[in-house]
Write a protein that holds these residues in place. Structure first.
Motif, PDB file in Angstrom:
ATOM      1  N   VAL A 285       1.316  -1.465  -0.168  1.00  0.00           N
ATOM      2  CA  VAL A 285      -0.340   0.222  -0.384  1.00  0.00           C
ATOM      3  C   VAL A 285       1.160   1.690   0.207  1.00  0.00           C
ATOM      4  N   ALA A 286       2.126   1.304   1.149  1.00  0.00           N
ATOM      5  CA  ALA A 286       2.972   2.156   0.762  1.00  0.00           C
ATOM      6  C   ALA A 286       3.804   3.050  -0.328  1.00  0.00           C
ATOM      7  N   VAL A 287       4.263   1.411  -0.682  1.00  0.00           N
ATOM      8  CA  VAL A 287       4.441   1.496  -1.992  1.00  0.00           C
ATOM      9  C   VAL A 287       3.929   1.822  -3.217  1.00  0.00           C
ATOM     10  N   ASP A 288       2.925   1.794  -3.847  1.00  0.00           N
ATOM     11  CA  ASP A 288       1.818   1.340  -4.555  1.00  0.00           C
ATOM     12  C   ASP A 288       1.497   3.623  -3.926  1.00  0.00           C
ATOM     13  N   GLU A 289       1.165   4.061  -3.468  1.00  0.00           N
ATOM     14  CA  GLU A 289       0.258   5.577  -2.538  1.00  0.00           C
ATOM     15  C   GLU A 289       2.010   6.548  -3.503  1.00  0.00           C
ATOM     16  N   LEU A 290       2.841   6.039  -3.546  1.00  0.00           N
ATOM     17  CA  LEU A 290       3.679   6.671  -3.472  1.00  0.00           C
ATOM     18  C   LEU A 290       4.016   6.481  -5.297  1.00  0.00           C
ATOM     19  N   LEU A 291       4.040   5.975  -5.702  1.00  0.00           N
ATOM     20  CA  LEU A 291       4.250   5.729  -6.767  1.00  0.00           C
ATOM     21  C   LEU A 291       2.993   5.894  -8.126  1.00  0.00           C
ATOM     22  N   ARG A 292       1.729   5.759  -7.731  1.00  0.00           N
ATOM     23  CA  ARG A 292       0.376   6.508  -8.231  1.00  0.00           C
ATOM     24  C   ARG A 292       0.367   7.492  -8.263  1.00  0.00           C
ATOM     25  N   GLU A 293       1.294   8.595  -8.105  1.00  0.00           N
ATOM     26  CA  GLU A 293       1.730  10.132  -8.137  1.00  0.00           C
ATOM     27  C   GLU A 293       2.096  10.108  -9.116  1.00  0.00           C
ATOM     28  N   LEU A 297       2.816   6.172 -13.615  1.00  0.00           N
ATOM     29  CA  LEU A 297       3.444   4.586 -14.057  1.00  0.00           C
ATOM     30  C   LEU A 297       1.555   5.001 -13.114  1.00  0.00           C
ATOM     31  N   ALA A 298       1.035   5.576 -12.756  1.00  0.00           N
ATOM     32  CA  ALA A 298      -0.758   4.931 -12.276  1.00  0.00           C
ATOM     33  C   ALA A 298      -1.192   4.210 -12.567  1.00  0.00           C
ATOM     34  N   PRO A 299      -1.626   4.558 -14.399  1.00  0.00           N
ATOM     35  CA  PRO A 299      -2.242   3.877 -14.917  1.00  0.00           C
ATOM     36  C   PRO A 299      -2.258   2.019 -14.700  1.00  0.00           C
ATOM     37  N   TYR A 300      -0.815   1.512 -14.395  1.00  0.00           N
ATOM     38  CA  TYR A 300       0.025   0.289 -14.432  1.00  0.00           C
ATOM     39  C   TYR A 300      -0.499  -0.127 -12.994  1.00  0.00           C
ATOM     40  N   VAL A 301      -0.568   0.869 -11.930  1.00  0.00           N
ATOM     41  CA  VAL A 301      -0.394   1.028 -10.145  1.00  0.00           C
ATOM     42  C   VAL A 301      -1.903   0.509 -10.670  1.00  0.00           C
ATOM     43  N   ASP A 302      -2.778   1.470 -10.580  1.00  0.00           N
ATOM     44  CA  ASP A 302      -4.091   0.803 -10.642  1.00  0.00           C
ATOM     45  C   ASP A 302      -4.563  -0.265 -11.287  1.00  0.00           C
ATOM     46  N   LYS A 303      -4.152  -1.377 -12.059  1.00  0.00           N
ATOM     47  CA  LYS A 303      -4.629  -1.471 -12.747  1.00  0.00           C
ATOM     48  C   LYS A 303      -4.129  -3.080 -12.209  1.00  0.00           C
ATOM     49  N   HIS A 304      -3.090  -3.335 -11.770  1.00  0.00           N
ATOM     50  CA  HIS A 304      -2.175  -4.198 -11.238  1.00  0.00           C
ATOM     51  C   HIS A 304      -1.597  -3.743  -9.789  1.00  0.00           C
ATOM     52  N   PRO A 305      -2.641  -3.510  -9.036  1.00  0.00           N
ATOM     53  CA  PRO A 305      -1.454  -3.288  -8.131  1.00  0.00           C
ATOM     54  C   PRO A 305      -0.374  -4.680  -6.989  1.00  0.00           C
ATOM     55  N   ARG A 469      12.206   2.596  -5.660  1.00  0.00           N
ATOM     56  CA  ARG A 469      12.764   3.005  -7.167  1.00  0.00           C
ATOM     57  C   ARG A 469      12.748   0.675  -8.106  1.00  0.00           C
ATOM     58  N   ALA A 470      13.473   0.602  -6.617  1.00  0.00           N
ATOM     59  CA  ALA A 470      13.210  -1.165  -7.277  1.00  0.00           C
ATOM     60  C   ALA A 470      11.363  -1.701  -8.122  1.00  0.00           C
ATOM     61  N   TYR A 471      10.916  -1.182  -7.043  1.00  0.00           N
ATOM     62  CA  TYR A 471       9.836  -1.691  -7.149  1.00  0.00           C
ATOM     63  C   TYR A 471       8.747  -0.892  -8.437  1.00  0.00           C
ATOM     64  N   ALA A 472       9.679   0.437  -9.290  1.00  0.00           N
ATOM     65  CA  ALA A 472       8.703   1.433 -10.162  1.00  0.00           C
ATOM     66  C   ALA A 472       9.531  -0.089 -11.297  1.00  0.00           C
ATOM     67  N   VAL A 473      10.870  -0.285 -11.307  1.00  0.00           N
ATOM     68  CA  VAL A 473      10.740  -0.592 -12.517  1.00  0.00           C
ATOM     69  C   VAL A 473      10.223  -1.966 -12.389  1.00  0.00           C
ATOM     70  N   GLN A 474       9.932  -2.989 -11.489  1.00  0.00           N
ATOM     71  CA  GLN A 474       8.730  -4.113 -12.037  1.00  0.00           C
ATOM     72  C   GLN A 474       7.181  -3.388 -12.096  1.00  0.00           C
ATOM     73  N   TYR A 475       6.781  -1.552 -12.460  1.00  0.00           N
ATOM     74  CA  TYR A 475       5.410  -1.968 -13.502  1.00  0.00           C
ATOM     75  C   TYR A 475       6.269  -1.571 -14.189  1.00  0.00           C
ATOM     76  N   LEU A 476       7.622  -0.511 -14.586  1.00  0.00           N
ATOM     77  CA  LEU A 476       7.688  -0.743 -16.282  1.00  0.00           C
ATOM     78  C   LEU A 476       7.921  -1.634 -17.200  1.00  0.00           C
ATOM     79  N   TRP A 477       8.192  -2.683 -16.330  1.00  0.00           N
ATOM     80  CA  TRP A 477       8.529  -4.073 -17.150  1.00  0.00           C
ATOM     81  C   TRP A 477       6.950  -4.106 -17.758  1.00  0.00           C
ATOM     82  N   ALA A 478       5.931  -4.214 -16.622  1.00  0.00           N
ATOM     83  CA  ALA A 478       5.009  -5.236 -17.230  1.00  0.00           C
ATOM     84  C   ALA A 478       4.137  -4.014 -17.844  1.00  0.00           C
ATOM     85  N   THR A 479       5.012  -2.936 -18.899  1.00  0.00           N
ATOM     86  CA  THR A 479       4.500  -2.205 -19.785  1.00  0.00           C
ATOM     87  C   THR A 479       4.366  -3.423 -21.316  1.00  0.00           C
ATOM     88  N   GLY A 480       5.838  -4.624 -21.309  1.00  0.00           N
ATOM     89  CA  GLY A 480       5.874  -5.370 -22.521  1.00  0.00           C
ATOM     90  C   GLY A 480       5.059  -6.393 -22.142  1.00  0.00           C
TER      91      GLY A 480
END
Length: 489
Positions: A285-293, A297-305, A469-480
């Motif tokens: 929850v803490a991770v996704d709250e920050l990255l959602r800002e 990244l917000a659409p990917y966090v909202d789609k698969h938190p 940022r390590a979690y942000a990498v997971q969301y960036l990879w999720a675009t592929g």
């Protein structure tokens, strides 16, 4: 957290499972301590006392609640987010250092005096290293009592107790039941499916998205060491008292874990390493709250938190694999690593699948003829130098490692560039802020999302994502569409 009384009271009254493991609630009228999400009617505020650890609650004279089993809460995310002395000590204690080497061994690993460690742990956690290790032994004992039909004497020593009397006293004190009574509450216990095999559940803080977590582990698995079979990720484990095999299966509210161990004394260590592998103590929850800002990244966090960072059960193993995987495809990296395993790994017996070897340790890799590696000379030099350095103990990639110092020592080795170092920091060291702006997948995702695509500019942009940022990498990879983003068929 435990010092913010108002916030703790709100968490208890709302039964907020997010705070399980962050703190524990002692109830003075009943003499029990609970996790915040305990299903019973919340006590009066005047009767609540808050503690930073189960060990502190036990030292204050409280016994564990039989309803919510606070000893089985997910661990505090602080110990995986921080790199200070207390966090490093807690990771080492969870990995069984006290049982193997005692408090002097813990102090030696950390480079501090016993007195300094005692003082800092008591100041922050309300208990010293021995009490914290004792609480962990109590949890291991309960698991064995309730999930096996082992004799109590075997359970006592497998849990890390030095005597039957200490085992009996601890179980009675923590659970207000004798070991026999504790087993009777769950019938006769679940017999192991095979000798030395235990089945248990690993809790986590919701949400958890298994797709990238298990997808990554399965897609990069080394043949003979790892496999995806019947909806579960399986791998071999190198443990202090012998080899083990673990099967991890995702479920909506837990991770199913089946362990086959050569020696049950390794149970708590194996559990700790599996939790670390799957990043189960994270606070999503803490991770996704920050990255959602970040609007990108917000659409990917909202789609698969709830994405986690796939880690490793052996920091040195992964460092060697990271070098093998430099500038090659995932398939090629698996092939090279598989050849190393089949030629130099220690054989194991797997009666349930296709696991054949332990990954060779750094000392073994250091003795391999470099000419046998089917990749360029520069990478051979990097691999053999790294193996020699790890085997000599000059770099610590274990649970109690100093993240900054490990990076510095890796950086002086030939062929260890930013991608390799940060990949090791992300998965071996478990640094939640590790970032790999030079990774091809990260750069392609950044370009697709309209983010800066050059490493320097992307690094500047990523400052807003810290310390996750390590979690942000997971969301960036999720675009592929890479296989690391989905559960295997």
């Amino acid at each position: 957290m435990h010092e913010d009384v108002e916030r703790c009271v709100r968490a208890v009254q709302s039964k907020d499972a997010r705070f399980d493991g962050w703190f524990f609630t002692g109830v003075v009228t009943t003499g029990i301590y609970c996790r915040p999400s305990c299903p019973v009617v919340p006590p009066k505020v005047a009767n609540m006392r808050f503690y930073p650890s189960a060990a502190a609650a036990q030292q204050a004279g409280f016994r564990a609640c039989k309803r919510c089993r606070p000893d089985a809460s997910p661990g505090s995310p602080q110990w995986n987010e921080r790199a200070d002395l207390v966090a490093r000590a807690m990771r080492l204690i969870a990995d069984g250092i006290i049982d193997r080497e005692g408090v002097p061994g813990l102090a030696s690993r950390l480079g501090y005096s016993i007195r300094q460690i005692e003082r800092q742990l008591r100041a922050e956690l309300g208990a010293g290293p021995l009490a914290i290790a004792r609480a962990q032994r109590g949890q291991t004992a309960r698991l064995l009592i309730e999930t096996s039909t082992l004799p109590m004497s075997d359970i006592a020593f497998a849990s890390g107790f030095s005597s039957i009397r200490a085992f009996n006293d601890t179980v009675r004190e923590v659970f207000a039941l004798s070991p026999t009574e504790l087993r009777a509450r769950v019938g006769r216990g679940r017999p192991p499916e095979t000798a030395g095999t235990l089945a248990l559940r690993l809790p986590f803080r919701a949400p958890l998205l298994p797709d990238n977590l298990f997808g990554h582990l399965a897609a990069t698995g080394v043949p003979g060491v790892e496999e995806w079979r019947d909806g579960a990720y399986r791998r071999t484990l190198r443990l202090p008292h012998g080899p083990g095999i673990v099967s991890l299966r995702p479920a909506p509210d837990h991770i199913g874990c089946r362990l086959a161990l050569a020696d049950l004394r390794d149970l708590s260590i194996a559990i700790s390493r599996c939790r670390w592998l799957l990043d189960l103590d994270a606070d999503p929850v803490a991770v996704d709250e920050l990255l959602r800002e970040d609007p990108a990244l917000a659409p990917y966090v909202d789609k698969h938190p709830g994405r986690r960072v796939p880690r490793t059960v052996d920091g040195e193993e992964f460092a060697i694999r990271a070098v093998i995987g430099q500038q090659v495809s995932t398939a090629a990296a698996r092939t090279h690593a598989g050849r190393l395993v089949s030629a130099h790994g220690e054989p194991v017996t797997d009666t349930e699948g296709g696991l054949t070897h332990l990954f060779p340790d750094s000392a073994t890799v250091a003795t391999v003829d470099p000419s046998s590696f089917a990749f360029p000379q520069a990478r051979r030099t990097t691999l053999t130098t790294l193996a020699h350095t790890l085997a000599a103990g000059e770099i610590d990639l274990g649970p109690g490692s100093d993240w900054a110092r490990a990076r510095e020592r890796l950086a002086v080795l030939p062929g260890m560039g930013p991608w390799t170092i940060e990949t090791i920091a992300m998965r071996s060291l478990g640094d939640p802020d590790a970032f790999i702006p030079t990774d091809l997948g990260v750069r392609m995702a950044a370009r697709q999302l309209g983010l800066p695509a050059t490493p320097a500019a992307l690094t500047r942009h990523s400052m807003a994502w810290r310390p996750w940022r390590a979690y942000a990498v997971q969301y960036l990879w999720a675009t592929g569409e890479h296989a690391v983003n989905r559960l295997p068929a």
